[in-house]
Scaffold this active site. Structure first.
Site, PDB file in Angstrom:
ATOM      1  N   HIS A  20      -0.131  -5.414   4.377  1.00 16.23           N
ATOM      2  CA  HIS A  20      -0.954  -6.581   4.728  1.00 16.23           C
ATOM      3  C   HIS A  20      -1.091  -6.596   6.248  1.00 16.23           C
ATOM      4  O   HIS A  20      -0.255  -7.153   6.950  1.00 16.23           O
ATOM      5  CB  HIS A  20      -0.308  -7.868   4.212  1.00 16.23           C
ATOM      6  N   VAL A  21      -2.163  -5.943   6.726  1.00 15.48           N
ATOM      7  CA  VAL A  21      -2.408  -5.858   8.170  1.00 15.48           C
ATOM      8  C   VAL A  21      -2.763  -7.243   8.716  1.00 15.48           C
ATOM      9  O   VAL A  21      -2.509  -7.531   9.890  1.00 15.48           O
ATOM     10  CB  VAL A  21      -3.543  -4.838   8.452  1.00 15.48           C
ATOM     11  N   ARG A  22      -3.300  -8.121   7.825  1.00 15.09           N
ATOM     12  CA  ARG A  22      -3.792  -9.465   8.215  1.00 15.09           C
ATOM     13  C   ARG A  22      -5.026  -9.330   9.114  1.00 15.09           C
ATOM     14  O   ARG A  22      -6.004  -8.788   8.717  1.00 15.09           O
ATOM     15  CB  ARG A  22      -2.706 -10.309   8.891  1.00 15.09           C
ATOM     16  N   ASN A  52      -6.038  -9.821   1.120  1.00 19.27           N
ATOM     17  CA  ASN A  52      -5.799 -11.270   1.116  1.00 19.27           C
ATOM     18  C   ASN A  52      -5.654 -11.870   2.509  1.00 19.27           C
ATOM     19  O   ASN A  52      -4.662 -12.513   2.830  1.00 19.27           O
ATOM     20  CB  ASN A  52      -4.573 -11.619   0.253  1.00 19.27           C
ATOM     21  N   LYS A  99      -7.652  -4.393  -4.990  1.00 16.10           N
ATOM     22  CA  LYS A  99      -6.336  -4.920  -5.340  1.00 16.10           C
ATOM     23  C   LYS A  99      -6.547  -6.025  -6.366  1.00 16.10           C
ATOM     24  O   LYS A  99      -7.301  -6.971  -6.122  1.00 16.10           O
ATOM     25  CB  LYS A  99      -5.641  -5.490  -4.100  1.00 16.10           C
ATOM     26  N   ASP A 218       4.847  -2.702   1.465  1.00 13.38           N
ATOM     27  CA  ASP A 218       4.329  -4.048   1.207  1.00 13.38           C
ATOM     28  C   ASP A 218       4.587  -4.949   2.421  1.00 13.38           C
ATOM     29  O   ASP A 218       5.001  -6.104   2.278  1.00 13.38           O
ATOM     30  CB  ASP A 218       4.921  -4.666  -0.071  1.00 13.38           C
ATOM     31  N   HIS A 222       4.826 -12.867   8.217  1.00 17.29           N
ATOM     32  CA  HIS A 222       4.619 -14.301   8.437  1.00 17.29           C
ATOM     33  C   HIS A 222       5.378 -14.646   9.713  1.00 17.29           C
ATOM     34  O   HIS A 222       6.327 -13.951  10.078  1.00 17.29           O
ATOM     35  CB  HIS A 222       5.161 -15.116   7.261  1.00 17.29           C
ATOM     36  N   GLY A 237       7.176 -12.731   1.606  1.00 13.98           N
ATOM     37  CA  GLY A 237       6.821 -11.485   2.287  1.00 13.98           C
ATOM     38  C   GLY A 237       7.911 -10.973   3.201  1.00 13.98           C
ATOM     39  O   GLY A 237       8.627 -11.755   3.828  1.00 13.98           O
TER      40      GLY A 237
END
Ligand code: DOR
Ligand code: ZN
Ligand code: ZN
Length: 346
Positions: A20-22, A52, A99, A218, A222, A237
């Site tokens: 999750h690179v964001r 996401n 995904k 994964d 945060h 996470g």
């Protein structure tokens, strides 16, 4: 100057399928530069970016915006889209696949994604809220009975040996995470999805290390203050993209895994799942490699904005000392350099 020491190995760069690179609207948690710097520090030369973020990457417009933002990536990358109403348009774009989150199982648009020829990445477990409805297990069986092309479905972050067996029995590939191998529900309070399992399940998962096609981080960053919130509202996470490669090579130096098996899990397996053959990688991605040194140290992150992970302080016997992307030094032990990665699917 690349002179290998006798305690160093020159290895293919790691491909992390699940990150999750964001970025975009979630750049306050992590952005393309912080995520891919942490990746280079951890020997990762290609990331698969999950959809996401905000906006959610299930429209052509959002995916275009994300692809533009990924031009700042310091390592090579691929982007996955999410389930939505624009699958036909997205199928024509340079994305690696889709995904499918558990919540997507109830969406009518899922059918378009399932019939797409691109890679579909599936969750292994179903949250309680969806139990009794269309479960993933039922969905897998449906897909397997359609005899869909082997390997185009991939089950990510499997937390039990049985799930890996079920995935393989359905003709799908499967991956594992270091945190589900190392941590169990009663020795770690950090929230993560899928949740950590009991000690017996965790121990048995080690058998899967010899049959799974890949390991993934994964990486789900945060902010430290968000992770301090009460468990009920704390976002799930673990942000340890830089842990996977030194962890797997630690197992090599400890005599647990062969070098071949490590390369399979970190590079060859995930590249094959993405449809990038090693030969093609050698041509198009000339020199993505990493230097791993046999060295005792305690793990810590370096560049992610998340700053805390439950793997901090974990004792390792391998350390990444250099990472090369596109033939250029992306990390040299002391610093990361702004190398420009490319979209491996374009
Ligand atoms: O732990 C998780 N974090 N699991 C997910 O499925 C999402 C991810 C995130 O984006 O933070
Ligand atoms: Zn997930
Ligand atoms: Zn994830």
């Amino acid at each position: 100057d690349l002179t290998l020491r006798s305690d160093e190995l020159l290895m293919p760069g790691s491909v992390d399928l699940h990150v999750h690179v964001r970025g975009l609207g979630l750049s306050y948690k992590e952005d393309v530069s912080s995520a891919t710097s942490e990746a280079a520090y951890g020997g990762v030369t290609l990331v698969g970016d999950m959809p996401n973020t905000h906006p959610y990457l299930n429209t052509a417009e959002a995916v275009l915006e994300k692809l533009r933002e990924m031009e700042r990536s310091r390592i090579d990358f691929v982007v996955y889209a999410g389930v939505g109403s624009e699958t036909k348009k997205l199928d024509a774009m340079p994305i690696a696949g889709y995904k499918v989150f558990p919540e997507d199982l109830e969406r009518p648009e899922l059918e378009d994604v399932l019939s797409s020829s691109k890679l579909k990445i599936l969750h292994p477990e179903v949250p309680n809220s969806l139990q009794g409805q269309r479960t993933l297990r039922a969905l897998w069986q449906e897909l397997a009975s359609l005899r869909l092309v082997r390997g185009r479905f991939h089950v990510t972050h499997c937390t039990s040996k049985e799930t890996v067996e079920l995935a393989h029995g359905s003709g799908f590939t499967a991956d594992l995470t270091p945190h589900h191998l190392l941590l169990h529900e009663s020795d770690c309070w950090d929230k993560v999805n899928p949740p950590l399992r009991d000690e017996t399940t965790r121990r048995a998962l080690w058998d899967s290390l010899w049959v799974a096609e890949a390991v993934v981080s994964d990486h789900a960053p945060h902010l430290p203050e968000e992770k301090r919130w009460h468990y009920d509202i704390c976002p799930p996470g673990i942000a340890a993209i830089s842990f996977t490669t030194p962890f797997i090579y630690s197992l090599v130096f400890r005599g647990v895994l062969s070098v071949d098996r490590a390369v399979q899990l970190l590079s060859k397996g995930p590249a094959t799942i993405l449809g990038l053959k090693m030969g093609e990688i050698a041509e198009g991605f000339a020199a993505n490699f990493t230097v791993v040194r046999r060295e005792y140290w305690r793990y810590s992150t370096a560049y992610t904005k998340a700053s805390h992970t439950p793997l901090d302080g974990y004792p390792l016997n391998a350390r990444v000392t250099m990472t090369f992307v596109q033939g250029k030094v992306a990390f040299d032990g002391g610093e990361v350099y702004p190398v420009r990665g490319v979209n491996a699917i374009a």
